[in-house]
Design a protein around this motif. Structure first.
Motif, PDB file in Angstrom:
ATOM      1  N   THR A   1       0.854  -1.185   0.000  1.00 33.60           N
ATOM      2  CA  THR A   1       0.000   0.000   0.000  1.00 33.60           C
ATOM      3  C   THR A   1       0.890   1.235   0.000  1.00 33.60           C
ATOM      4  OG1 THR A   1      -0.140   0.044   2.419  1.00 33.60           O
ATOM      5  CG2 THR A   1      -1.853  -1.175   1.231  1.00 33.60           C
ATOM      6  N   VAL A   2       0.437   2.272  -0.665  1.00 36.79           N
ATOM      7  CA  VAL A   2       1.200   3.516  -0.742  1.00 36.79           C
ATOM      8  C   VAL A   2       0.257   4.685  -0.479  1.00 36.79           C
ATOM      9  CG1 VAL A   2       2.738   4.955  -2.119  1.00 36.79           C
ATOM     10  CG2 VAL A   2       2.686   2.479  -2.503  1.00 36.79           C
ATOM     11  N   HIS A   3       0.640   5.544   0.433  1.00 40.11           N
ATOM     12  CA  HIS A   3      -0.154   6.738   0.729  1.00 40.11           C
ATOM     13  C   HIS A   3       0.790   7.908   0.958  1.00 40.11           C
ATOM     14  CE1 HIS A   3      -3.509   9.180   2.057  1.00 40.11           C
ATOM     15  NE2 HIS A   3      -2.817   9.501   3.145  1.00 40.11           N
ATOM     16  N   GLY A   4       0.696   8.910   0.099  1.00 39.12           N
ATOM     17  CA  GLY A   4       1.564  10.077   0.232  1.00 39.12           C
ATOM     18  C   GLY A   4       3.027   9.738   0.111  1.00 39.12           C
ATOM     19  N   GLY A   5       3.347   8.730  -0.692  1.00 36.90           N
ATOM     20  CA  GLY A   5       4.731   8.324  -0.878  1.00 36.90           C
ATOM     21  C   GLY A   5       5.249   7.378   0.185  1.00 36.90           C
ATOM     22  N   VAL A   6       4.439   7.100   1.204  1.00 39.30           N
ATOM     23  CA  VAL A   6       4.832   6.172   2.268  1.00 39.30           C
ATOM     24  C   VAL A   6       4.368   4.767   1.883  1.00 39.30           C
ATOM     25  CG1 VAL A   6       4.610   5.554   4.693  1.00 39.30           C
ATOM     26  CG2 VAL A   6       4.713   7.969   4.020  1.00 39.30           C
ATOM     27  N   VAL A   7       5.321   3.855   1.750  1.00 41.01           N
ATOM     28  CA  VAL A   7       5.045   2.484   1.322  1.00 41.01           C
ATOM     29  C   VAL A   7       4.985   1.569   2.541  1.00 41.01           C
ATOM     30  CG1 VAL A   7       5.898   0.522  -0.023  1.00 41.01           C
ATOM     31  CG2 VAL A   7       6.220   2.862  -0.874  1.00 41.01           C
ATOM     32  N   THR A   8       3.933   0.753   2.618  1.00 44.25           N
ATOM     33  CA  THR A   8       3.832  -0.255   3.668  1.00 44.25           C
ATOM     34  C   THR A   8       3.836  -1.633   3.030  1.00 44.25           C
ATOM     35  OG1 THR A   8       2.515   1.227   5.065  1.00 44.25           O
ATOM     36  CG2 THR A   8       2.483  -1.114   5.610  1.00 44.25           C
ATOM     37  N   LEU A   9       4.762  -2.477   3.475  1.00 41.92           N
ATOM     38  CA  LEU A   9       4.865  -3.853   2.988  1.00 41.92           C
ATOM     39  C   LEU A   9       4.385  -4.792   4.076  1.00 41.92           C
ATOM     40  CD1 LEU A   9       8.406  -3.748   1.308  1.00 41.92           C
ATOM     41  CD2 LEU A   9       6.190  -3.303   0.259  1.00 41.92           C
ATOM     42  N   THR A  10       3.361  -5.598   3.750  1.00 45.13           N
ATOM     43  CA  THR A  10       2.768  -6.510   4.714  1.00 45.13           C
ATOM     44  C   THR A  10       2.745  -7.924   4.147  1.00 45.13           C
ATOM     45  OG1 THR A  10       1.320  -4.705   5.467  1.00 45.13           O
ATOM     46  CG2 THR A  10       0.749  -6.939   6.175  1.00 45.13           C
ATOM     47  N   GLY A  11       3.115  -8.903   4.960  1.00 43.34           N
ATOM     48  CA  GLY A  11       3.095 -10.289   4.503  1.00 43.34           C
ATOM     49  C   GLY A  11       4.227 -11.079   5.119  1.00 43.34           C
ATOM     50  N   GLN A  12       4.494 -12.224   4.528  1.00 43.66           N
ATOM     51  CA  GLN A  12       5.560 -13.079   5.044  1.00 43.66           C
ATOM     52  C   GLN A  12       6.364 -13.663   3.892  1.00 43.66           C
ATOM     53  OE1 GLN A  12       5.305 -15.556   8.698  1.00 43.66           O
ATOM     54  NE2 GLN A  12       5.337 -17.285   7.277  1.00 43.66           N
ATOM     55  N   LEU A  13       7.688 -13.538   3.997  1.00 43.43           N
ATOM     56  CA  LEU A  13       8.603 -14.103   3.013  1.00 43.43           C
ATOM     57  C   LEU A  13       9.368 -15.254   3.650  1.00 43.43           C
ATOM     58  CD1 LEU A  13       9.923 -10.778   1.451  1.00 43.43           C
ATOM     59  CD2 LEU A  13       8.226 -12.336   0.492  1.00 43.43           C
ATOM     60  N   GLU A  14      10.075 -15.997   2.823  1.00 42.82           N
ATOM     61  CA  GLU A  14      10.740 -17.189   3.337  1.00 42.82           C
ATOM     62  C   GLU A  14      11.935 -16.844   4.209  1.00 42.82           C
ATOM     63  OE1 GLU A  14      12.711 -21.405   1.769  1.00 42.82           O
ATOM     64  OE2 GLU A  14      11.974 -19.918   0.339  1.00 42.82           O
ATOM     65  N   ARG A  15      12.743 -15.872   3.786  1.00 44.77           N
ATOM     66  CA  ARG A  15      13.999 -15.591   4.483  1.00 44.77           C
ATOM     67  C   ARG A  15      14.088 -14.144   4.961  1.00 44.77           C
ATOM     68  NH1 ARG A  15      17.843 -19.544   3.696  1.00 44.77           N
ATOM     69  NH2 ARG A  15      17.262 -21.163   2.182  1.00 44.77           N
ATOM     70  N   TRP A  16      14.819 -13.961   6.072  1.00 49.28           N
ATOM     71  CA  TRP A  16      15.090 -12.613   6.560  1.00 49.28           C
ATOM     72  C   TRP A  16      15.846 -11.801   5.510  1.00 49.28           C
ATOM     73  CZ3 TRP A  16      19.741 -10.138   6.919  1.00 49.28           C
ATOM     74  CH2 TRP A  16      19.726  -8.879   7.536  1.00 49.28           C
ATOM     75  N   SER A  17      16.792 -12.421   4.820  1.00 52.42           N
ATOM     76  CA  SER A  17      17.601 -11.697   3.835  1.00 52.42           C
ATOM     77  C   SER A  17      16.730 -11.136   2.720  1.00 52.42           C
ATOM     78  CB  SER A  17      18.683 -12.612   3.261  1.00 52.42           C
ATOM     79  OG  SER A  17      18.109 -13.771   2.673  1.00 52.42           O
ATOM     80  N   THR A  18      15.663 -11.850   2.344  1.00 52.90           N
ATOM     81  CA  THR A  18      14.762 -11.349   1.302  1.00 52.90           C
ATOM     82  C   THR A  18      13.961 -10.161   1.824  1.00 52.90           C
ATOM     83  OG1 THR A  18      14.571 -13.609   0.448  1.00 52.90           O
ATOM     84  CG2 THR A  18      12.979 -12.006  -0.353  1.00 52.90           C
ATOM     85  N   VAL A  19      13.538 -10.233   3.075  1.00 47.51           N
ATOM     86  CA  VAL A  19      12.844  -9.100   3.703  1.00 47.51           C
ATOM     87  C   VAL A  19      13.755  -7.872   3.709  1.00 47.51           C
ATOM     88  CG1 VAL A  19      11.902  -8.209   5.869  1.00 47.51           C
ATOM     89  CG2 VAL A  19      11.351 -10.538   5.130  1.00 47.51           C
ATOM     90  N   HIS A  20      14.978  -8.082   4.148  1.00 50.16           N
ATOM     91  CA  HIS A  20      15.975  -7.007   4.205  1.00 50.16           C
ATOM     92  C   HIS A  20      16.160  -6.347   2.834  1.00 50.16           C
ATOM     93  CE1 HIS A  20      19.736  -5.030   5.426  1.00 50.16           C
ATOM     94  NE2 HIS A  20      20.236  -5.447   4.282  1.00 50.16           N
ATOM     95  N   LEU A  21      16.271  -7.166   1.805  1.00 51.57           N
ATOM     96  CA  LEU A  21      16.490  -6.647   0.452  1.00 51.57           C
ATOM     97  C   LEU A  21      15.245  -5.954  -0.080  1.00 51.57           C
ATOM     98  CD1 LEU A  21      18.546  -6.433  -1.799  1.00 51.57           C
ATOM     99  CD2 LEU A  21      17.792  -8.670  -2.652  1.00 51.57           C
TER     100      LEU A  21
END
Length: 234
Positions: free
Chosen positions: A173-193
């Motif tokens: 979701t994006v509001h006023g240029g502020v991006v929110t990422l919600t969900g679950q990925l497999e690895r911490w490194s992918t979240v970080h990237l």
């Protein structure tokens, strides 16, 4: 993922003057074009310097003031007096000019302005010829990008193309240029990237992290930096 460049926001209809342009003519150009500075160019449109309102104001500031008799006047005072006495662009301009290439990123241009303490940069080609000019205000145009365009870049360029994340795995979701990422990925490194790349999308003001992960592959250095909370590192 496309990064905005100087050529995307620069002004191409640039007022300029020649070395022999007189003081009064320069004032006429500035007031007539509603600008605060003009590049000084030679016959081949190569940028030699820049004359700004600040350069012209010395004549107003020091008009009629007696010359101070100092054995060793400071550099600023000498330059101010020289510009106060100058009548042509060649003597009024600040040189050498601080310029930028059209394919420089907006981040690079902003850092150059800050490092050199200038408010504008003439944009030049490989031969130093004037192509346009970019100001601080121009650099802020990137934050006028519609939220829908920012979201598209995050979804298509960051998640889908770069990280190979399937549709629906991460809610963006994006509001006023502020991006929110919600969900679950497999690895911490992918979240970080994902967080780091999302911040690099043109027009993004901030990225809020609401992502989880299954496998903690964070390096020990990241754990130390994050106070033992790898999911909060970006």
């Amino acid at each position: 993922m496309r990064t905005w460049q100087v050529q995307d926001v620069m002004t191409t209809d640039v007022a300029s003057v020649r070395e022999g342009t007189a003081y009064r003519e320069i004032v006429d150009v500035l007031t007539g074009r509603h600008v605060t500075a003009v590049p000084v160019v030679d016959g081949a449109r190569r940028v030699l310097g820049v004359v700004s309102e600040a350069d012209l104001m010395y004549k107003v500031e020091l008009l009629g003031q007696p010359r101070e008799r100092r054995i060793l006047p400071d550099r600023h005072r000498r330059e101010a007096r020289a510009k106060a006495d100058a009548t042509l662009a060649a003597d009024l301009m600040t040189a050498p000019p601080v310029t930028v290439a059209p394919d420089a990123t907006l981040v690079e241009a902003a850092r150059l302005m800050d490092a050199r303490d200038v408010k504008r940069l003439p944009v030049v080609d490989d031969l130093g010829r004037l192509l346009g000019i970019v100001t601080r205000g121009d650099l802020l145009k990137v934050h006028l990008r519609p939220d829908v365009d920012i979201r598209r870049d995050v979804v298509e360029e960051v998640l889908r193309r770069t990280l190979g994340v399937g549709d629906g795995v991460v809610d963006v979701t994006v509001h006023g240029g502020v991006v929110t990422l919600t969900g679950q990925l497999e690895r911490w490194s992918t979240v970080h990237l994902a967080l780091r790349l999302a911040r690099q999308v043109s027009g993004v003001v901030e990225v809020l992290d609401a992502l989880g992960y299954v496998i903690d592959d964070a390096p020990m250095s990241a754990l130390r930096l994050g106070g033992g909370t790898p999911a909060g590192i970006a």
